[in-house]
Design a protein around this motif. Structure first.
Motif, PDB file in Angstrom:
ATOM      1  N   THR A 182       0.822  -1.204   0.000  1.00 19.57           N
ATOM      2  CA  THR A 182       0.000   0.000   0.000  1.00 19.57           C
ATOM      3  C   THR A 182       0.863   1.264   0.000  1.00 19.57           C
ATOM      4  O   THR A 182       0.585   2.210  -0.735  1.00 19.57           O
ATOM      5  N   THR A 183       1.920   1.282   0.782  1.00 17.18           N
ATOM      6  CA  THR A 183       2.779   2.458   0.863  1.00 17.18           C
ATOM      7  C   THR A 183       3.434   2.753  -0.477  1.00 17.18           C
ATOM      8  O   THR A 183       3.512   3.911  -0.904  1.00 17.18           O
ATOM      9  N   VAL A 184       3.889   1.725  -1.159  1.00 18.39           N
ATOM     10  CA  VAL A 184       4.527   1.908  -2.468  1.00 18.39           C
ATOM     11  C   VAL A 184       3.515   2.440  -3.471  1.00 18.39           C
ATOM     12  O   VAL A 184       3.824   3.331  -4.274  1.00 18.39           O
ATOM     13  N   LEU A 185       2.292   1.941  -3.419  1.00 16.79           N
ATOM     14  CA  LEU A 185       1.261   2.418  -4.331  1.00 16.79           C
ATOM     15  C   LEU A 185       0.921   3.888  -4.072  1.00 16.79           C
ATOM     16  O   LEU A 185       0.674   4.645  -5.015  1.00 16.79           O
ATOM     17  N   PHE A 186       0.913   4.305  -2.802  1.00 20.79           N
ATOM     18  CA  PHE A 186       0.693   5.721  -2.503  1.00 20.79           C
ATOM     19  C   PHE A 186       1.841   6.565  -3.043  1.00 20.79           C
ATOM     20  O   PHE A 186       1.635   7.690  -3.503  1.00 20.79           O
ATOM     21  N   GLY A 187       3.052   6.040  -3.000  1.00 17.05           N
ATOM     22  CA  GLY A 187       4.194   6.752  -3.571  1.00 17.05           C
ATOM     23  C   GLY A 187       4.054   6.930  -5.074  1.00 17.05           C
ATOM     24  O   GLY A 187       4.292   8.017  -5.618  1.00 17.05           O
ATOM     25  N   PHE A 188       3.649   5.865  -5.771  1.00 21.07           N
ATOM     26  CA  PHE A 188       3.417   5.955  -7.213  1.00 21.07           C
ATOM     27  C   PHE A 188       2.292   6.943  -7.520  1.00 21.07           C
ATOM     28  O   PHE A 188       2.375   7.705  -8.482  1.00 21.07           O
ATOM     29  N   ALA A 189       1.251   6.940  -6.716  1.00 16.30           N
ATOM     30  CA  ALA A 189       0.139   7.870  -6.927  1.00 16.30           C
ATOM     31  C   ALA A 189       0.610   9.307  -6.746  1.00 16.30           C
ATOM     32  O   ALA A 189       0.213  10.194  -7.500  1.00 16.30           O
ATOM     33  N   ALA A 190       1.471   9.545  -5.761  1.00 15.04           N
ATOM     34  CA  ALA A 190       1.997  10.896  -5.551  1.00 15.04           C
ATOM     35  C   ALA A 190       2.810  11.364  -6.754  1.00 15.04           C
ATOM     36  O   ALA A 190       2.691  12.513  -7.182  1.00 15.04           O
ATOM     37  N   VAL A 191       3.614  10.478  -7.319  1.00 17.17           N
ATOM     38  CA  VAL A 191       4.398  10.834  -8.509  1.00 17.17           C
ATOM     39  C   VAL A 191       3.469  11.155  -9.676  1.00 17.17           C
ATOM     40  O   VAL A 191       3.684  12.125 -10.419  1.00 17.17           O
ATOM     41  N   SER A 219       3.166  14.789 -11.547  1.00 14.58           N
ATOM     42  CA  SER A 219       3.360  14.916 -12.996  1.00 14.58           C
ATOM     43  C   SER A 219       2.137  15.536 -13.660  1.00 14.58           C
ATOM     44  O   SER A 219       2.275  16.372 -14.562  1.00 14.58           O
ATOM     45  N   ALA A 220       0.949  15.148 -13.235  1.00 21.81           N
ATOM     46  CA  ALA A 220      -0.271  15.721 -13.796  1.00 21.81           C
ATOM     47  C   ALA A 220      -0.367  17.203 -13.471  1.00 21.81           C
ATOM     48  O   ALA A 220      -0.770  18.012 -14.317  1.00 21.81           O
ATOM     49  N   TYR A 221       0.027  17.594 -12.269  1.00 18.60           N
ATOM     50  CA  TYR A 221       0.010  19.003 -11.885  1.00 18.60           C
ATOM     51  C   TYR A 221       0.953  19.814 -12.766  1.00 18.60           C
ATOM     52  O   TYR A 221       0.613  20.896 -13.240  1.00 18.60           O
ATOM     53  N   LYS A 222       2.155  19.286 -12.998  1.00 22.39           N
ATOM     54  CA  LYS A 222       3.115  19.988 -13.836  1.00 22.39           C
ATOM     55  C   LYS A 222       2.611  20.105 -15.270  1.00 22.39           C
ATOM     56  O   LYS A 222       2.780  21.139 -15.908  1.00 22.39           O
ATOM     57  N   LEU A 223       2.001  19.061 -15.785  1.00 25.37           N
ATOM     58  CA  LEU A 223       1.480  19.111 -17.147  1.00 25.37           C
ATOM     59  C   LEU A 223       0.336  20.110 -17.268  1.00 25.37           C
ATOM     60  O   LEU A 223       0.233  20.840 -18.241  1.00 25.37           O
ATOM     61  N   ARG A 224      -0.532  20.127 -16.280  1.00 30.65           N
ATOM     62  CA  ARG A 224      -1.701  21.007 -16.343  1.00 30.65           C
ATOM     63  C   ARG A 224      -1.322  22.482 -16.249  1.00 30.65           C
ATOM     64  O   ARG A 224      -1.897  23.327 -16.914  1.00 30.65           O
TER      65      ARG A 224
END
Length: 84
Positions: free
Chosen positions: A39-48, A52-57
């Protein structure tokens, strides 16, 4: 394992409708086990992904390209070495 040219291997399902629920249950239970364990690793991937979506937007771009690499320019080609 014996195999008949017409019927196929003996271990196969008689129809695709009988195998689907079995394999769906297997993969679903494996997926749940993986998600609960990592679960922790998946939250890390979600944060990345969100970053990235924030930077693109917002249009924030890093300057990359053939002319902008951050490396020193190459010498004429003859006698060029890798290092000091």
């Amino acid at each position: 394992m014996q195999q008949n040219a017409i019927e196929g291997p003996r271990w196969s399902c008689r129809s695709r409708w009988t195998c689907r629920p079995v394999f769906r249950g297997i993969f679903l239970s494996l997926g749940v086990a993986v998600v609960t364990r990592f679960t922790t690793v998946l939250f890390g991937f979600a944060a990345v992904l969100f970053y990235s979506a924030y930077k693109l937007r917002n249009g924030e771009e890093e300057t990359h390209g053939p002319g902008v690499s951050g490396l020193p320019p190459e010498s004429s080609g003859e006698g060029a070495t890798m290092g000091p």
